[in-house]
Write an enzyme that holds these catalytic residues in place. Structure first.
Site, PDB file in Angstrom:
ATOM      1  N   CYS A  33     -12.818   2.385 -15.344  1.00 58.97           N
ATOM      2  CA  CYS A  33     -13.436   3.642 -14.930  1.00 58.97           C
ATOM      3  C   CYS A  33     -12.145   4.598 -14.901  1.00 58.97           C
ATOM      4  CB  CYS A  33     -14.480   3.785 -13.956  1.00 58.97           C
ATOM      5  SG  CYS A  33     -15.427   5.219 -13.836  1.00 58.97           S
ATOM      6  N   CYS A  85     -18.177  -2.032 -18.709  1.00 63.29           N
ATOM      7  CA  CYS A  85     -18.366  -1.554 -17.527  1.00 63.29           C
ATOM      8  C   CYS A  85     -19.577  -2.282 -16.768  1.00 63.29           C
ATOM      9  CB  CYS A  85     -18.445  -0.185 -17.029  1.00 63.29           C
ATOM     10  SG  CYS A  85     -18.737   0.208 -15.365  1.00 63.29           S
ATOM     11  N   CYS A 135     -16.403   2.120 -20.917  1.00 63.66           N
ATOM     12  CA  CYS A 135     -17.779   1.984 -20.343  1.00 63.66           C
ATOM     13  C   CYS A 135     -18.495   0.719 -21.181  1.00 63.66           C
ATOM     14  CB  CYS A 135     -18.629   3.370 -20.683  1.00 63.66           C
ATOM     15  SG  CYS A 135     -17.822   4.930 -19.861  1.00 63.66           S
ATOM     16  N   CYS A 157     -25.195   3.803 -14.251  1.00 61.91           N
ATOM     17  CA  CYS A 157     -24.258   4.951 -14.180  1.00 61.91           C
ATOM     18  C   CYS A 157     -24.793   6.261 -14.510  1.00 61.91           C
ATOM     19  CB  CYS A 157     -23.133   4.853 -15.055  1.00 61.91           C
ATOM     20  SG  CYS A 157     -21.751   6.222 -14.667  1.00 61.91           S
ATOM     21  N   GLU A 217       0.864  -1.244  -0.065  1.00 64.83           N
ATOM     22  CA  GLU A 217       0.015   0.179  -0.035  1.00 64.83           C
ATOM     23  C   GLU A 217       0.880   1.347  -0.039  1.00 64.83           C
ATOM     24  OE1 GLU A 217      -2.871   0.254  -0.814  1.00 64.83           O
ATOM     25  OE2 GLU A 217      -3.507  -1.849  -0.216  1.00 64.83           O
TER      26      GLU A 217
END
Length: 297
Positions: free
Chosen positions: A188, A198, A195, A204, A32
Site C-alpha cells: 500500500c 493486498c 492492490c 478496502c 527507529e
DNA sequence: CAAACGTGGTG
DNA sequence: TCACCAAGTTT
C-alpha cells in the site's frame, strides 16, 4: 482487518535485523531513530556498525557527539545523531542505562516523539499501543476511510482510529502494528500500490470507491538544491571527514554565495552540531570534538 | 501549526 | 530530467 494483515505479514515480512527476537530495546530504539525519514536499505548497514561500536546506551554516552555524527555518515538529518547521543546520556542519567518501557518516560527523551516512543514500547517491550507512522496512516486512510491518502501529520484522531483496529492481546496487537507498517511499506505504497497482492483488497474502502487518485498538487516544499540545507550538508561532510580543526576557508570552499555560507555555518553552530575551536572562529569542529588544551608543563 | 531539517533512489 | 518519496521531531 488485523488478522488478515498479520497472516500476510507472517508470510511476506522482510527479514530485517532489528526484528530478530532478542534484539535489545536499545538496538530497537536506534533502528527507529535511524528510520525516521530514511529508507530501510540505507539504515541497515549503519545500524549494524552503530550497534557494534555502541552496544549499550552507556557506551555511546561515554563517547563524544562528534563520533556519533561521524558514525551517522550520510543517513541525513545529522541532528538525529546528536539527539541519539543526548538520548543515551539521558538514559544513563535517568534510567540507569536502560531503555524504559513507559510511554511518558520514552517521550521525555531527546529525539523520541509520538511515533518512536510507541514503536519502542510496542516492538521492544510488547506493550499495547497504537503505532502510527506514515505507512499506517496511509493504510488506514485507504482501507478504512476510503481516501487516497492520509493527512500530512499524525493527529490524535489517527491514534484513536488505529487503536480501534488492534487485537485485545498485547503480543498480537504489536504484531498487528508491525503488519500495518509492512503493508504500507511493501504494497500500500504512496505511488502505484500493488492492490492485486493486498490481503485487504476485498474490504478496502478506497478500492470499493474506485481507487480514485488524490486530487491536486501535494504542494510540499521538498526542494533541496540551492537551499541552506544543502549548504549545511556540504559543510557537515567536510567536518565529518576532517581529523583536526577545520579552517574556515575549507568550509567556505563548498559554496559560492558568501551570505548563504555564513548563514548555514551560523545555524550549524546554533544547532550545536558544530563548534568554533576558538573565540576568533577561524577553525571549526564537530560537537564535542574540541582538541584537548595543551598541557602546561 | 507551519516550517525547518539531509540524502539518495526512482518513475 | 525532476518532482516525489522515505518507520518523524522540534520549535
Amino acid at each position: 482487518m488485523a488478522d488478515a494483515c498479520i497472516e500476510w505479514y507472517d508470510r511476506n515480512a522482510r527479514d530485517l535485523p532489528w526484528r530478530v527476537p532478542g534484539t535489545s530495546a536499545w538496538a530497537v530504539l536506534v533502528s527507529e531513530v535511524m528510520l525516521q525519514q530514511t529508507p530501510v536499505v540505507r539504515v541497515e548497514p549503519a545500524w549494524r556498525s552503530w550497534l557494534t561500536r555502541w552496544p549499550t546506551p552507556a557506551a555511546l554516552a561515554a563517547d563524544t557527539p562528534a563520533e556519533a555524527i561521524r558514525m551517522w555518515g550520510r543517513l541525513g538529518y545529522p541532528r538525529r545523531a546528536m539527539r541519539l547521543h543526548a538520548c543515551a546520556v539521558a538514559l544513563v542519567e535517568r534510567h540507569g542505562g536502560e531503555v524504559p518501557d513507559d510511554l511518558d518516560a520514552l517521550l521525555a527523551l531527546p529525539g523520541i516523539g509520538t511515533y518512536t516512543a510507541r514503536a519502542v514500547a510496542t516492538f521492544a517491550y510488547g506493550r499495547r499501543h497504537p503505532v502510527v507512522d506514515t505507512n499506517v496512516r496511509r493504510v488506514v486512510a485507504r482501507a478504512v476511510n476510503g481516501l487516497p491518502d492520509a493527512g500530512p501529520t499524525t493527529t490524535a484522531a489517527d491514534l484513536v482510529e488505529t487503536a480501534a483496529l488492534l487485537p485485545a492481546d498485547d503480543a498480537r496487537a504489536a504484531r498487528a502494528s508491525i503488519a500495518f507498517m509492512e503493508l504500507g511499506a511493501l504494497l500500500c505504497v504512496a505511488r502505484s500500490p500493488r492492490c492485486a497482492d493486498c490481503p485487504l483488497v476485498a474490504r478496502c474502502a478506497w478500492r470499493a470507491a474506485g481507487a480514485v487518485p488524490a486530487q491536486g498538487p501535494s504542494r510540499r516544499p521538498q526542494g533541496y538544491a540551492g537551499t541552506d540545507r544543502q549548504v549545511r550538508g556540504l559543510m557537515m561532510a567536510v567536518l565529518r571527514e576532517a581529523h583536526g580543526p577545520v579552517p574556515r576557508p575549507r568550509l567556505d570552499a563548498v559554496w559560492p554565495d558568501e551570505v548563504q555560507r555564513a548563514r548555514a555555518l551560523a545555524a550549524l553552530v546554533t544547532d550545536g552540531l558544530v563548534e568554533p575551536v576558538t573565540d576568533d572562529a577561524t577553525h571549526f569542529v564537530l560537537a564535542g570534538d574540541r582538541p584537548p588544551p595543551a598541557t602546561p608543563v
